[in-house]
Design a protein around this motif. Structure first.
Motif, PDB file in Angstrom:
ATOM      1  N   UNK A  67       0.842  -1.209   0.000  1.00  0.00           N
ATOM      2  CA  UNK A  67       0.000   0.000   0.000  1.00  0.00           C
ATOM      3  C   UNK A  67       0.873   1.255   0.000  1.00  0.00           C
ATOM      4  N   UNK A  68       0.497   2.219  -0.837  1.00  0.00           N
ATOM      5  CA  UNK A  68       1.282   3.440  -0.979  1.00  0.00           C
ATOM      6  C   UNK A  68       0.637   4.625  -0.294  1.00  0.00           C
ATOM      7  N   UNK A  69       1.456   5.669  -0.077  1.00  0.00           N
ATOM      8  CA  UNK A  69       0.982   6.905   0.551  1.00  0.00           C
ATOM      9  C   UNK A  69       1.907   8.036   0.133  1.00  0.00           C
ATOM     10  N   UNK A  70       1.325   9.236  -0.061  1.00  0.00           N
ATOM     11  CA  UNK A  70       2.141  10.418  -0.342  1.00  0.00           C
ATOM     12  C   UNK A  70       1.325  11.675  -0.080  1.00  0.00           C
ATOM     13  N   UNK A  71       2.006  12.736   0.311  1.00  0.00           N
ATOM     14  CA  UNK A  71       1.404  14.061   0.442  1.00  0.00           C
ATOM     15  C   UNK A  71       2.292  15.056  -0.291  1.00  0.00           C
ATOM     16  N   UNK A  72       1.723  16.208  -0.653  1.00  0.00           N
ATOM     17  CA  UNK A  72       2.496  17.226  -1.381  1.00  0.00           C
ATOM     18  C   UNK A  72       1.888  18.598  -1.166  1.00  0.00           C
ATOM     19  N   UNK A  73       2.733  19.619  -1.217  1.00  0.00           N
ATOM     20  CA  UNK A  73       2.301  21.017  -1.127  1.00  0.00           C
ATOM     21  C   UNK A  73       3.138  21.853  -2.083  1.00  0.00           C
ATOM     22  N   UNK A  74       2.563  22.964  -2.557  1.00  0.00           N
ATOM     23  CA  UNK A  74       3.318  23.862  -3.413  1.00  0.00           C
ATOM     24  C   UNK A  74       2.509  25.047  -3.879  1.00  0.00           C
ATOM     25  N   UNK A  75       3.134  25.968  -4.613  1.00  0.00           N
ATOM     26  CA  UNK A  75       2.464  27.177  -5.100  1.00  0.00           C
ATOM     27  C   UNK A  75       1.852  26.979  -6.481  1.00  0.00           C
ATOM     28  N   UNK A  76       0.942  27.865  -6.820  1.00  0.00           N
ATOM     29  CA  UNK A  76       0.355  27.904  -8.163  1.00  0.00           C
ATOM     30  C   UNK A  76       0.078  29.357  -8.537  1.00  0.00           C
ATOM     31  N   UNK A  77       0.096  29.637  -9.830  1.00  0.00           N
ATOM     32  CA  UNK A  77      -0.218  30.976 -10.338  1.00  0.00           C
ATOM     33  C   UNK A  77      -0.830  30.842 -11.717  1.00  0.00           C
ATOM     34  N   UNK A  78      -1.733  31.762 -12.055  1.00  0.00           N
ATOM     35  CA  UNK A  78      -2.345  31.741 -13.388  1.00  0.00           C
ATOM     36  C   UNK A  78      -2.381  33.144 -13.958  1.00  0.00           C
TER      37      UNK A  78
END
Length: 320
Positions: free
Chosen positions: A265-276
């Motif tokens: 079983x796998x697991x992952x989290x992530x965070x980061x910026x975005x712009x448009x």
């Protein structure tokens, strides 16, 4: 004063919503990857643009690794000491129909991935031993989607279903594949709170991915849960900045004769910026979005950095 105006400016914001559609992945599961592209949803996740035909192109970049003695099933073999880079281009056509189902707007999309990864493994367990590296550029499995979207005041919500069609270029035993060689489906629900007076967007998505068996490797990937969120602020009707994140957890075991590492079983989290940013080509609005996330809290998957550069535009819109 409202940031969002009618006519072409409204369609420009709608193009930004197109950038939130789900697409196929290059990223546990067999190969440590699921076909749902984590982070593909974001700002304006639950909005559908007005009836018409739209085009989006996503350039997706990923660089990650699996260090130490940790192992990963790769195309029928088991690898360790893995490093991978990938570039995948994801052209998508979206048709928002003029029809309603259960009071919601109905839409369909088709994505055809092209590109591929470069994978290096310091040790292969199985029919190959020692270091090995693979790279390719080819076409992956197309993904067909259907969506329903509703709106009440500032609140938008939607339901979407996706199907991975296993007709892409897949090679058993290869470390580098972008096709999955299995049927898979995903059901997702999204919600967006968009205040047009202050330009604030708060969006979230929750979904479950169901996987068929890879008949080439006799590997059945377990069921996968994904949760995504985004907060964006529009400083003008053209420009926004925000943050995105996701959490992934496999909620049932991998199985089959090919699952040599057991439940995995796998697991992952992530965070980061975005712009448009939205600009005009003639009178046609084009919306560009950049997203970058760093993964952490990872188990049984590669851990790395992912980036998207996306462009969306209307091909035909009924503005009446």
């Amino acid at each position: 004063m409202s940031f969002f105006m009618p006519n072409w400016n409204r369609i420009a914001i709608a193009c930004a919503a197109v950038l939130s559609l789900p697409f196929t992945a290059v990223h546990a599961a067999e190969n440590g990857l699921g076909f749902y592209l984590l982070g593909s949803k974001g700002a304006l996740a639950a909005l559908l643009p007005p009836p018409g035909v739209y085009f989006q192109n996503d350039a997706y970049f990923y660089s990650g690794s699996l260090g130490g003695n940790r192992q990963l099933p790769l195309g029928g073999v088991v690898g360790a000491g893995i490093k991978a880079r990938a570039f995948i281009d994801l052209p998508t056509v979206l048709w928002v129909t003029p029809y309603e189902v259960l009071g919601g707007n109905l839409a369909f999309s088709l994505t055809t991935p092209i590109g591929g990864p470069n994978v290096n493994a310091s040790l292969i367990l199985g029919p190959f031993a020692g270091g090995r590296s693979d790279s390719l550029t080819t076409f992956g499995d197309p993904v067909a989607s259907a969506m329903l979207g509703w709106k009440s005041g500032n609140f938008h919500w939607s339901l979407s279903g996706m199907a991975n069609v296993p007709i892409g270029d897949y090679q058993k035993g290869a470390l580098a594949n972008i096709a999955f060689h299995r049927w898979a489906g995903d059901l997702s629900a999204a919600g967006t709170w968009l205040d047009p007076n202050i330009g604030l967007d708060i969006s979230g998505v929750i979904g479950v991915t169901f996987n068929g068996k890879n008949t080439s490797t006799e590997y059945r990937t377990g069921t996968e849960l994904h949760i995504e969120g985004a907060v964006s602020q529009y400083f003008t009707k053209e420009f926004s900045v925000g943050a995105i994140g996701y959490y992934y957890q496999q909620i049932s075991d991998d199985s089959g004769p090919g699952a040599k590492l057991g439940s995995f079983r796998g697991r992952v989290a992530a965070l980061g910026p975005t712009a448009s940013y939205t600009f005009n080509v003639g009178i046609i609005p084009v919306t560009a979005r950049l997203k970058v996330v760093r993964e952490f809290h990872t188990e049984n998957r590669l851990q790395g950095t992912a980036a998207w550069l996306s462009l969306a535009m209307p091909l035909y819109v009924n503005t009446k």
